[in-house]
Motif scaffolding. Structure first.
Motif, PDB file in Angstrom:
ATOM      1  N   LEU A 548       0.830  -1.199   0.000  1.00  0.00           N
ATOM      2  CA  LEU A 548       0.000   0.000   0.000  1.00  0.00           C
ATOM      3  C   LEU A 548       0.871   1.258   0.000  1.00  0.00           C
ATOM      4  O   LEU A 548       0.603   2.203  -0.746  1.00  0.00           O
ATOM      5  CB  LEU A 548      -0.922  -0.005   1.223  1.00  0.00           C
ATOM      6  CG  LEU A 548      -1.861   1.200   1.356  1.00  0.00           C
ATOM      7  CD1 LEU A 548      -2.801   1.293   0.145  1.00  0.00           C
ATOM      8  CD2 LEU A 548      -2.650   1.113   2.653  1.00  0.00           C
ATOM      9  N   SER A 549       1.925   1.276   0.810  1.00  0.00           N
ATOM     10  CA  SER A 549       2.801   2.444   0.858  1.00  0.00           C
ATOM     11  C   SER A 549       3.486   2.672  -0.480  1.00  0.00           C
ATOM     12  O   SER A 549       3.634   3.822  -0.928  1.00  0.00           O
ATOM     13  CB  SER A 549       3.845   2.280   1.966  1.00  0.00           C
ATOM     14  OG  SER A 549       3.246   2.372   3.234  1.00  0.00           O
ATOM     15  N   LEU A 550       3.906   1.608  -1.146  1.00  0.00           N
ATOM     16  CA  LEU A 550       4.535   1.753  -2.461  1.00  0.00           C
ATOM     17  C   LEU A 550       3.543   2.331  -3.464  1.00  0.00           C
ATOM     18  O   LEU A 550       3.898   3.225  -4.260  1.00  0.00           O
ATOM     19  CB  LEU A 550       5.060   0.401  -2.948  1.00  0.00           C
ATOM     20  CG  LEU A 550       6.260  -0.178  -2.199  1.00  0.00           C
ATOM     21  CD1 LEU A 550       6.611  -1.556  -2.761  1.00  0.00           C
ATOM     22  CD2 LEU A 550       7.477   0.741  -2.287  1.00  0.00           C
ATOM     23  N   ALA A 551       2.333   1.828  -3.454  1.00  0.00           N
ATOM     24  CA  ALA A 551       1.331   2.324  -4.402  1.00  0.00           C
ATOM     25  C   ALA A 551       0.974   3.781  -4.120  1.00  0.00           C
ATOM     26  O   ALA A 551       0.827   4.589  -5.052  1.00  0.00           O
ATOM     27  CB  ALA A 551       0.086   1.443  -4.338  1.00  0.00           C
ATOM     28  N   LEU A 552       0.821   4.136  -2.844  1.00  0.00           N
ATOM     29  CA  LEU A 552       0.494   5.521  -2.502  1.00  0.00           C
ATOM     30  C   LEU A 552       1.645   6.459  -2.844  1.00  0.00           C
ATOM     31  O   LEU A 552       1.427   7.608  -3.253  1.00  0.00           O
ATOM     32  CB  LEU A 552       0.154   5.627  -1.020  1.00  0.00           C
ATOM     33  CG  LEU A 552      -1.162   4.946  -0.597  1.00  0.00           C
ATOM     34  CD1 LEU A 552      -1.309   4.977   0.920  1.00  0.00           C
ATOM     35  CD2 LEU A 552      -2.357   5.616  -1.266  1.00  0.00           C
ATOM     36  N   SER A 553       2.879   5.983  -2.683  1.00  0.00           N
ATOM     37  CA  SER A 553       4.041   6.782  -3.072  1.00  0.00           C
ATOM     38  C   SER A 553       4.023   7.057  -4.569  1.00  0.00           C
ATOM     39  O   SER A 553       4.249   8.193  -5.013  1.00  0.00           O
ATOM     40  CB  SER A 553       5.331   6.058  -2.681  1.00  0.00           C
ATOM     41  OG  SER A 553       6.461   6.749  -3.167  1.00  0.00           O
ATOM     42  N   ALA A 554       3.749   6.031  -5.355  1.00  0.00           N
ATOM     43  CA  ALA A 554       3.719   6.209  -6.806  1.00  0.00           C
ATOM     44  C   ALA A 554       2.580   7.130  -7.228  1.00  0.00           C
ATOM     45  O   ALA A 554       2.739   7.968  -8.128  1.00  0.00           O
ATOM     46  CB  ALA A 554       3.584   4.852  -7.487  1.00  0.00           C
ATOM     47  N   GLU A 555       1.394   6.990  -6.585  1.00  0.00           N
ATOM     48  CA  GLU A 555       0.268   7.850  -6.924  1.00  0.00           C
ATOM     49  C   GLU A 555       0.589   9.309  -6.610  1.00  0.00           C
ATOM     50  O   GLU A 555       0.297  10.219  -7.404  1.00  0.00           O
ATOM     51  CB  GLU A 555      -0.965   7.404  -6.142  1.00  0.00           C
ATOM     52  CG  GLU A 555      -2.214   8.209  -6.506  1.00  0.00           C
ATOM     53  CD  GLU A 555      -3.400   7.874  -5.622  1.00  0.00           C
ATOM     54  OE1 GLU A 555      -4.498   7.651  -6.158  1.00  0.00           O
ATOM     55  OE2 GLU A 555      -3.217   7.851  -4.384  1.00  0.00           O
ATOM     56  N   ALA A 556       1.228   9.556  -5.457  1.00  0.00           N
ATOM     57  CA  ALA A 556       1.605  10.922  -5.106  1.00  0.00           C
ATOM     58  C   ALA A 556       2.684  11.461  -6.036  1.00  0.00           C
ATOM     59  O   ALA A 556       2.707  12.661  -6.356  1.00  0.00           O
ATOM     60  CB  ALA A 556       2.086  10.965  -3.654  1.00  0.00           C
ATOM     61  N   SER A 557       3.573  10.594  -6.490  1.00  0.00           N
ATOM     62  CA  SER A 557       4.593  11.004  -7.460  1.00  0.00           C
ATOM     63  C   SER A 557       3.943  11.458  -8.758  1.00  0.00           C
ATOM     64  O   SER A 557       4.315  12.498  -9.337  1.00  0.00           O
ATOM     65  CB  SER A 557       5.556   9.841  -7.735  1.00  0.00           C
ATOM     66  OG  SER A 557       6.290   9.481  -6.582  1.00  0.00           O
ATOM     67  N   GLN A 558       2.968  10.709  -9.226  1.00  0.00           N
ATOM     68  CA  GLN A 558       2.279  11.085 -10.459  1.00  0.00           C
ATOM     69  C   GLN A 558       1.536  12.413 -10.283  1.00  0.00           C
ATOM     70  O   GLN A 558       1.508  13.247 -11.203  1.00  0.00           O
ATOM     71  CB  GLN A 558       1.305   9.979 -10.875  1.00  0.00           C
ATOM     72  CG  GLN A 558       0.658  10.239 -12.232  1.00  0.00           C
ATOM     73  CD  GLN A 558      -0.279   9.125 -12.646  1.00  0.00           C
ATOM     74  OE1 GLN A 558      -1.037   8.608 -11.829  1.00  0.00           O
ATOM     75  NE2 GLN A 558      -0.215   8.730 -13.917  1.00  0.00           N
ATOM     76  N   LEU A 589       4.605   3.688 -15.864  1.00  0.00           N
ATOM     77  CA  LEU A 589       4.990   3.059 -14.602  1.00  0.00           C
ATOM     78  C   LEU A 589       3.780   2.726 -13.743  1.00  0.00           C
ATOM     79  O   LEU A 589       3.695   1.644 -13.148  1.00  0.00           O
ATOM     80  CB  LEU A 589       5.934   3.987 -13.829  1.00  0.00           C
ATOM     81  CG  LEU A 589       7.359   4.119 -14.355  1.00  0.00           C
ATOM     82  CD1 LEU A 589       8.083   5.274 -13.690  1.00  0.00           C
ATOM     83  CD2 LEU A 589       8.132   2.819 -14.136  1.00  0.00           C
ATOM     84  N   LEU A 590       2.809   3.652 -13.680  1.00  0.00           N
ATOM     85  CA  LEU A 590       1.644   3.396 -12.834  1.00  0.00           C
ATOM     86  C   LEU A 590       0.659   2.411 -13.435  1.00  0.00           C
ATOM     87  O   LEU A 590      -0.289   2.001 -12.763  1.00  0.00           O
ATOM     88  CB  LEU A 590       0.949   4.714 -12.466  1.00  0.00           C
ATOM     89  CG  LEU A 590       1.462   5.262 -11.119  1.00  0.00           C
ATOM     90  CD1 LEU A 590       2.786   5.973 -11.285  1.00  0.00           C
ATOM     91  CD2 LEU A 590       0.442   6.118 -10.438  1.00  0.00           C
ATOM     92  N   ASN A 591       0.877   2.027 -14.684  1.00  0.00           N
ATOM     93  CA  ASN A 591       0.070   0.955 -15.262  1.00  0.00           C
ATOM     94  C   ASN A 591       0.721  -0.413 -15.110  1.00  0.00           C
ATOM     95  O   ASN A 591       0.175  -1.412 -15.569  1.00  0.00           O
ATOM     96  CB  ASN A 591      -0.191   1.230 -16.746  1.00  0.00           C
ATOM     97  CG  ASN A 591      -1.363   2.169 -16.944  1.00  0.00           C
ATOM     98  OD1 ASN A 591      -2.344   2.116 -16.217  1.00  0.00           O
ATOM     99  ND2 ASN A 591      -1.256   3.055 -17.926  1.00  0.00           N
ATOM    100  N   HIS A 592       1.896  -0.445 -14.472  1.00  0.00           N
ATOM    101  CA  HIS A 592       2.536  -1.742 -14.250  1.00  0.00           C
ATOM    102  C   HIS A 592       1.731  -2.537 -13.225  1.00  0.00           C
ATOM    103  O   HIS A 592       1.166  -1.965 -12.291  1.00  0.00           O
ATOM    104  CB  HIS A 592       3.970  -1.533 -13.748  1.00  0.00           C
ATOM    105  CG  HIS A 592       4.784  -2.787 -13.757  1.00  0.00           C
ATOM    106  ND1 HIS A 592       4.931  -3.583 -12.644  1.00  0.00           N
ATOM    107  CD2 HIS A 592       5.486  -3.393 -14.749  1.00  0.00           C
ATOM    108  CE1 HIS A 592       5.692  -4.617 -12.944  1.00  0.00           C
ATOM    109  NE2 HIS A 592       6.049  -4.528 -14.217  1.00  0.00           N
ATOM    110  N   PRO A 593       1.668  -3.870 -13.383  1.00  0.00           N
ATOM    111  CA  PRO A 593       0.853  -4.677 -12.461  1.00  0.00           C
ATOM    112  C   PRO A 593       1.203  -4.489 -10.985  1.00  0.00           C
ATOM    113  O   PRO A 593       0.317  -4.586 -10.120  1.00  0.00           O
ATOM    114  CB  PRO A 593       1.146  -6.115 -12.915  1.00  0.00           C
ATOM    115  CG  PRO A 593       1.492  -5.987 -14.361  1.00  0.00           C
ATOM    116  CD  PRO A 593       2.207  -4.680 -14.495  1.00  0.00           C
ATOM    117  N   THR A 594       2.481  -4.203 -10.678  1.00  0.00           N
ATOM    118  CA  THR A 594       2.837  -4.031  -9.268  1.00  0.00           C
ATOM    119  C   THR A 594       2.238  -2.768  -8.676  1.00  0.00           C
ATOM    120  O   THR A 594       2.205  -2.606  -7.450  1.00  0.00           O
ATOM    121  CB  THR A 594       4.371  -3.985  -9.101  1.00  0.00           C
ATOM    122  OG1 THR A 594       4.901  -2.917  -9.898  1.00  0.00           O
ATOM    123  CG2 THR A 594       5.001  -5.291  -9.519  1.00  0.00           C
TER     124      THR A 594
END
Length: 618
Positions: A548-558, A589-594
Motif C-alpha cells: 500500500l505504501s509503495l502504491a500511494l508513493s507512486a500515486e503521489a509522485s504522479q 509506470l503506474l500501469n505496471h501490475p505491481t
C-alpha cells in the motif's frame, strides 16, 4: 618455458633516460640466500617515479651475448609482501625467486614503485578489506573507483633502453607486461614463467590473476574451481552505490532524448552502469556481486530515475535478474557466473509459455512480452507451465526470436521487446519450479549466506516501478523550480514566474505531493529488515502495508508531476522538453501490475483487516 619470440623494432621513440647513480649493494634474504646487485637510479623517467634497476650476475656479458639475452623481471613494489612477508599475494616469494634466477644467468630486476598494481598502498589495503567481503582482487580495485591494473611500463622500457637491453628474456607470468614492452620497442626473446607460490591465503588471488588477466599459472584443482561459498558479509559500508548512481545522472539526462529515440539504452550508458557496479548490487559476493540489500537497491533505482526513467527501469531489472539467477542450483550458477562476470538476463512471465517433457530436458514454446533488459542480455528467464505447474526456463537469448515490438508512449528507452520460441530444447538443469525459486528456501540459499538471497522473490519485484516513479517526480519538481526562478524579460521589465502567487501555490502543492510520496516510500522500506540482516517473513498485515505504501508513493509522485506539467506552459509539451517525457514515463509506470491501484487497495484492505489475500500473486 615459453619460447614464443616477439618480432619488434628496437626503438619505440622512447624519451631518453640517463643513469643517475650506480651503487653496489649486498643482498641477504631471510632464508640466508645472498647476492650482490649493482643498483641504479635514473634521470628522465616518464612518470617521475623513483624506480630502481638491480643488475645481477653477469649482466654485462649478457648484454654482449647476442644469442642469450639478459633475463629481466619487472617487479612492482609490494610492501606487504616484499617487506612484511604477507601471504595474501605471491610477491615476496617471486622477488626472492627472481633475484636468484637472474643472478645465476645475468640480467636485471626492475623494482617499480607501483604498489597495488598502481593504485597505492592505502588503496591496496582498502581493496584487501573488500576482498575479505568476497570481491576478487580486480573487482575490489574497480569498486574503489580504480582500474583493474593501472600499471604502465614506459619507465621500465626507458631503463632497459638506457642499458642497451633492447631484447630480453622476460621472467613473468603476466601477458600484459610482455605486451606493453613489445609496444614500447623492447623485444621479448623468450617469456620465462615464474614459479607458482600457492598457499591457502592466496589461492583466490592467484585464481583471479589466471582467470581475469590470463596469467600463465598452473594451479591445483581447489584453485581451478571458482568457489561458490558464503562471503564474509555485505560490502555496504564500503560502497556508496547511491552516490555512484548520482554521478551518472548528468550524463543520463544528456542522453535521455537519444535513449528514447533509440528505444533501448545506448551502449555508453550500459558501459557506465557496468563500471559503476550497478548490475552487481544484489548478486552475492561469492559470484562477483556486492551482496547489498533491498534498501540500497531501491535507492539506486530511484536516483537513476532522476536522470532517465528508462535507464532506471532497465538497470533495476537487470540487477534484480542477476539476484534471481543466484537463487538457482549450483550447476546454473557455475555456468552463468563462471567467467567472473555478473550476467545480464531478461525475465518475462507474460503470457506464460508451454513446456513439454522430452528426453534430457524440456521443449518449450511461447510468445513472451515485456522482456525488459533483453537488448543487453545474454540470458532470458521465461515462465512456462507443464500440467498446470509453473516453471522457469533459463535460455540463451541467442536461441530465441527477438521481436521488435516495443512501440509505446512511455519508457520507450527500455527496449522491452518480445521473445518467441517454437519447440526449443532446454536441458533439465536449466528448468526449475517457480515456487521453489521464489521461496526463501530456494537452492541458492543453500549456497550463499547473503541475507537477501533468503528473501521471498516478491520483495524486490515490487520495488522498481515505485522507485522509478519517485525519482522521476523528484526530477520534475527540480525542473519546475529552476523554471520558476529563471529571470525573463517582458516589455523591458525583468520578471520571474516565481513571483506569481499562483505559481507559488502550485509549487507548494507539487512539493507537498512529492513530500507525501517520499514519506510513503520511506514507510515501505522501513517495513523490510535492516540492510544486511535477515529478518522474519513479513506478516500479511506488514505485506499489505508495504504494498500500500509503495502504491500511494507512486500515486503521489504522479500527482506531483501532473501539477508541475500543468504549470509549465505549452513549451513543456515539446518533445525536446524532459517534462513531457517524465509525464509519459510515469504514466506507464503506474500501469505496471505491481502498481495496479485497484488491486493493491483491495488486497491491502483485506490484509489489514485480517481477511487474507484473495490472490496468490499479491
Amino acid at each position: 618455458m615459453s619460447t614464443v619470440a616477439h618480432s619488434v623494432p628496437l626503438s619505440a621513440g622512447l624519451p631518453a633516460a640517463t643513469i643517475r647513480t650506480k651503487v653496489s649493494v649486498p643482498l641477504r634474504f631471510p632464508d640466508g640466500y645472498g647476492a650482490s646487485a649493482d643498483v641504479m637510479t635514473f634521470h628522465g623517467l616518464a612518470d617521475g617515479g623513483e624506480h630502481l634497476l638491480l643488475a645481477l650476475g653477469g649482466w654485462e656479458q649478457a648484454l654482449l651475448d647476442g644469442g642469450n639475452a639478459p633475463l629481466v623481471r619487472l617487479h612492482s613494489e609490494c610492501m606487504t609482501g616484499d617487506v612484511f612477508g604477507s601471504e595474501r599475494c605471491d610477491c615476496g616469494p617471486q622477488l626472492r625467486e627472481a633475484v636468484e634466477s637472474i643472478a645465476s644467468t645475468g640480467g636485471f630486476l626492475l623494482y617499480l614503485r607501483q604498489e597495488g598494481r598502481g593504485i597505492g598502498l592505502y588503496s591496496k589495503l582498502d581493496a584487501y578489506a573488500l576482498q575479505d567481503q568476497g570481491l576478487d582482487t580486480y573487482d575490489a580495485n574497480l569498486a574503489l573507483g580504480h582500474g583493474e591494473d593501472e600499471r604502465d611500463y614506459t619507465a621500465a622500457a626507458q631503463m632497459l633502453n638506457t642499458l642497451g637491453a633492447t631484447s630480453v628474456r622476460l621472467l613473468s607470468n603476466n601477458p600484459d607486461k610482455a605486451n606493453q614492452l613489445v609496444e614500447l620497442g623492447i623485444g621479448i626473446q623468450e617469456q620465462v614463467p615464474t614459479g607458482v607460490h600457492l598457499s591457502d591465503a592466496n589461492s583466490r588471488y592467484l585464481a583471479a590473476k589466471r582467470d581475469r588477466t590470463g596469467h600463465t599459472l598452473e594451479l591445483g584443482r581447489a584453485a581451478v574451481e571458482r568457489p561458490l561459498q558464503p562471503a564474509a558479509g555485505p560490502v555496504a559500508g564500503r560502497l556508496d552505490m547511491p552516490a555512484r548512481a548520482a554521478a551518472l545522472v548528468p550524463g543520463l539526462r544528456a542522453r535521455a532524448e537519444g535513449t528514447e529515440r533509440l528505444r533501448r539504452l545506448p551502449e555508453s550508458t550500459v558501459q557506465e552502469l557496468q563500471e559503476a557496479g550497478v548490475f552487481r548490487i544484489l548478486a552475492p559476493a561469492a559470484v562477483g556481486g556486492y551482496g547489498l540489500g533491498a534498501q540500497t537497491y531501491a535507492e539506486v533505482v530511484r536516483v537513476l530515475a532522476r536522470g532517465c526513467a528508462s535507464t532506471a527501469w532497465t538497470a533495476g531489472h537487470l540487477a534484480e535478474h542477476a539476484w534471481m539467477l543466484a537463487r538457482w542450483p549450483r550447476a546454473v550458477q557455475e555456468e552463468v557466473f563462471g567467467d567472473g562476470q555478473v550476467p545480464l538476463a531478461a525475465a518475462t512471465s507474460a503470457p506464460v509459455g508451454l513446456a513439454r517433457k522430452v528426453s534430457g530436458g524440456y521443449s518449450i514454446s511461447g510468445h513472451w512480452t515485456f522482456a525488459s533488459g533483453v537488448m543487453h542480455s545474454q540470458w532470458a528467464l521465461l515462465a512456462v507451465q507443464l500440467d498446470g505447474a509453473r516453471l522457469q526456463a533459463l535460455v540463451p537469448v541467442a536461441d530465441l526470436d527477438l521481436l521488435d515490438a516495443w512501440h509505446t508512449d512511455g519508457l520507450r528507452g527500455t527496449g522491452s521487446n518480445d521473445l518467441r520460441a517454437d519447440e526449443l530444447f532446454v536441458p533439465d538443469y536449466r528448468v526449475a519450479d517457480w515456487a521453489l525459486l521464489s521461496s526463501p528456501e530456494n537452492p541458492g540459499s543453500l549456497i550463499h549466506q547473503d541475507p537477501l538471497i533468503h528473501a521471498p522473490m516478491a520483495t524486490l519485484l515490487n520495488l522498481v516501478a515505485p522507485a522509478a516513479a519517485l525519482g522521476s517526480a523528484e526530477y520534475a519538481v527540480e525542473l519546475f523550480r529552476e523554471q520558476l526562478l529563471v529571470p525573463r524579460q517582458k516589455n523591458g521589465v525583468e520578471t520571474r514566474q516565481a513571483d506569481s502567487s499562483l505559481a507559488q501555490a502550485r509549487y507548494a502543492r507539487a512539493s507537498g505531493a512529492l513530500a507525501a510520496a517520499q514519506l510513503q516510500w520511506r514507510a515501505a522500506l522501513a517495513t523490510l529488515p535492516p540492510e544486511g540482516q535477515e529478518g522474519p517473513a513479513l506478516t500479511a498485515e506488514q505485506h499489505a502495508s508495504f504494498r500500500l505504501s509503495l502504491a500511494l508513493s507512486a500515486e503521489a509522485s504522479q500527482e506531483a508531476v501532473r501539477l508541475v506539467v500543468g504549470g509549465s506552459g505549452g513549451s513543456a509539451h515539446r518533445l525536446s522538453h524532459p517534462l513531457q517525457r517524465i509525464q509519459r514515463d510515469i504514466g506507464v509506470l503506474l500501469n505496471h501490475p505491481t502498481l495496479g491501484f485497484d488491486t493493491v487497495l483491495e488486497q491491502s484492505g483485506r490484509g489489514l483487516l485480517g481477511l487474507g489475500f484473495s490472490t496468490q500473486s499479491f
